[in-house]
Design a protein around this motif. Sequence first.
Motif: not given
Length: 120
Positions: A85-88, A92-93, A99-100
């Motif tokens: 979950a931390w990877v998701s 997002e960040w 901006h990719v």
Amino acid sequence: MLETTVQPGTNIVTLDYHGGLTVEDEQRMRQVLDEVLRNHDSVRMLAVIGPVDVSAVEPKAVWMDLKAAGYLKRADRLAVVSDGAWVSKLAEWTAELAHVSVRTFPADQRTSALAWITQP
């Protein structure tokens, strides 16, 4: 360990990370990305994130990894494959800050992730 590979003849780079992280891992990643960017205007990345062993992560490698975020300026797409979950949240960040175009996939959908980054 961070294994960095390129699909021959493309700008698609796979970053397969699990366990620890060393300075040598980071140096190899940078060499691969630099080579791809010498031959292409951009890079597309498939980041596969497995279990992390924090005790096997070298502090200097973390610093190098943070500085490598500049490569995202030349990224068309980033597919992140992981069950963490931390990877998701990190993905997002990354999308917001760099901006990719970023999309996350569960660990069992690596093939779908690769298909997504290869789309025109």
